[in-house]
Write an enzyme that holds these catalytic residues in place. Structure first.
Site, PDB file in Angstrom:
ATOM      1  N   GLU A  10     -38.116 -46.861  -7.469  1.00 33.16           N
ATOM      2  CA  GLU A  10     -36.862 -46.160  -7.288  1.00 33.16           C
ATOM      3  C   GLU A  10     -35.930 -45.619  -8.584  1.00 33.16           C
ATOM      4  O   GLU A  10     -35.215 -45.038  -8.716  1.00 33.16           O
ATOM      5  CB  GLU A  10     -35.818 -46.872  -6.389  1.00 33.16           C
ATOM      6  CG  GLU A  10     -35.337 -48.369  -6.976  1.00 33.16           C
ATOM      7  CD  GLU A  10     -34.199 -48.426  -7.895  1.00 33.16           C
ATOM      8  OE1 GLU A  10     -33.518 -47.628  -7.850  1.00 33.16           O
ATOM      9  OE2 GLU A  10     -34.470 -49.285  -8.644  1.00 33.16           O
ATOM     10  N   HIS A 306     -35.790 -49.605  -2.740  1.00 32.52           N
ATOM     11  CA  HIS A 306     -35.361 -50.755  -3.536  1.00 32.52           C
ATOM     12  C   HIS A 306     -36.235 -51.790  -3.230  1.00 32.52           C
ATOM     13  O   HIS A 306     -36.730 -52.598  -4.139  1.00 32.52           O
ATOM     14  CB  HIS A 306     -34.014 -51.119  -3.253  1.00 32.52           C
ATOM     15  CG  HIS A 306     -32.997 -50.710  -4.314  1.00 32.52           C
ATOM     16  ND1 HIS A 306     -31.612 -50.778  -3.899  1.00 32.52           N
ATOM     17  CD2 HIS A 306     -32.846 -50.175  -5.443  1.00 32.52           C
ATOM     18  CE1 HIS A 306     -30.870 -50.547  -5.081  1.00 32.52           C
ATOM     19  NE2 HIS A 306     -31.802 -49.852  -6.023  1.00 32.52           N
TER      20      HIS A 306
END
Length: 339
Positions: A10, A306
């Site tokens: 990410e 995440h």
């Protein structure tokens, strides 16, 4: 030296925080490059620098490259020390993210610590104090830790200026955590909270929540709090036998009260429709404590980027087995951490 490429996954601050936590906890030197490469303004911002400095203070680390805008740091940890610490971010940056960075290492000391944290307490894109207190910490207490958290002053974005205190009592022996069933809904409640904004905003938010959720009127409370700057947040809490999920929506300029309420309601309805006990944010935040503790397993909804990035970083530091299996197509995944 563990080398982490911050441009992977990410590409945000999460890789930095996870890497710092693991480096300190395991006593492994770290070099991380391309910090926050996936963001509009790459490199360390003040709140990320606060995490670096806080972690360095706790473990007497040698640090190179720790300045605002830096895209590469070296972090050579020393020994972790329990104690009393005061971390002030100096901006509206999230104090809860600094807390989550230093917590895993302090849980390994075997001795109590006390933290005073100043900065943002209710920020977009970060867990709020309420989430930490009611959702995150109770799971860590199932691991054997004990906490006492108290908010002294609210800090909304962009003014910040919040302050809270927490005592951390590490477990004598880490316990495995198993959270695979949601169970029966025990209680639902909501809080519409604001500082320095017109009172009609909270009234409208409550009205919209009642319309969307069909909850009893007394389950939704309105609260005006003191804060250095204006702010507004809706916090929905649903309590099950082993888990409390906290869903939140933060008011912003140009966004109507009804839209703020709808955002919270939509997220809660989605969480409950999946039937998984662990929400997507909590799933991300539990990976590190479980990996450094006694392991365990939980069932969650679709894994966020995440979470997948966190798993990849943990695997670079540790010989830990993290298995992710889809158990209900499109709805539920089982995550097992074996240490």
């Amino acid at each position: 030296m563990i080398n982490i490429d911050g441009a992977r996954g990410e590409g945000g601050g999460q890789m930095l925080r996870t890497s710092l936590s693991l480096a300190a906890s395991l006593g492994k030197p770290l070099r991380i490059k391309n910090i926050r490469q996936g963001r509009k303004k790459p490199g360390l911002m003040r709140q990320h620098l606060a995490s670096v400095k806080a972690m360095a203070e706790i473990c007497d680390a040698q640090v190179n490259g720790a300045f605002v805008g830096s895209q590469e740091i070296e972090f050579i940890p020393g020994n972790i020390k329990a104690g009393d610490y005061h971390f002030a971010i100096g901006t509206a940056g999230s104090s809860t993210l600094v807390f989550q960075t230093v917590l895993p290492a302090l849980l390994l000391t075997g001795k109590p610590s006390r933290l005073i944290l100043e900065g943002g307490t209710h920020n977009p894109m970060a867990p709020s104090f309420d989430f930490i207190q009611h959702s995150f910490l109770p799971v860590l207490e199932q691991m054997g830790a004990k906490f006492n958290a108290k908010i002294d002053r609210y800090g909304f974005y962009p003014a910040g200026g919040g302050k809270w205190t927490i005592t951390i009592n590490p477990p004598r022996n880490f316990q495995k955590v198993i959270l695979e069933n949601q169970g029966i809904l025990l209680n639902s409640q909501a809080k519409c909270m604001a500082s320095r904004i017109p009172g009609h905003v909270l009234i409208r938010e409550k009205k919209q929540l009642l319309k969307r959720l069909n909850w009893p009127e007394e389950s939704i409370t309105l609260e005006t709090v003191e804060s250095p700057g204006p702010g507004n947040i809706i916090s929905l809490q649903v309590r099950y036998p082993d888990i409390t999920e906290v869903v939140e929506s933060i008011g912003e300029r140009g966004i109507s009260a009804e839209q703020v309420a709808d955002k919270a309601a939509d997220e809660l309805i989605n969480y409950q429709s999946l039937g998984a006990p662990i929400g997507c944010y909590l799933a991300d935040q539990l990976l590190l404590p479980l990996s450094l503790g006694a392991g365990g397993s939980f069932v969650t909804g679709p894994l966020s980027e995440h979470s997948r990035t966190n798993i990849a970083v943990i695997r670079q530091f540790m010989n830990v087995e993290i298995n992710v299996v889809e158990i209900d197509p499109g709805r539920q995944w089982r995550v097992e951490v074996s240490v």
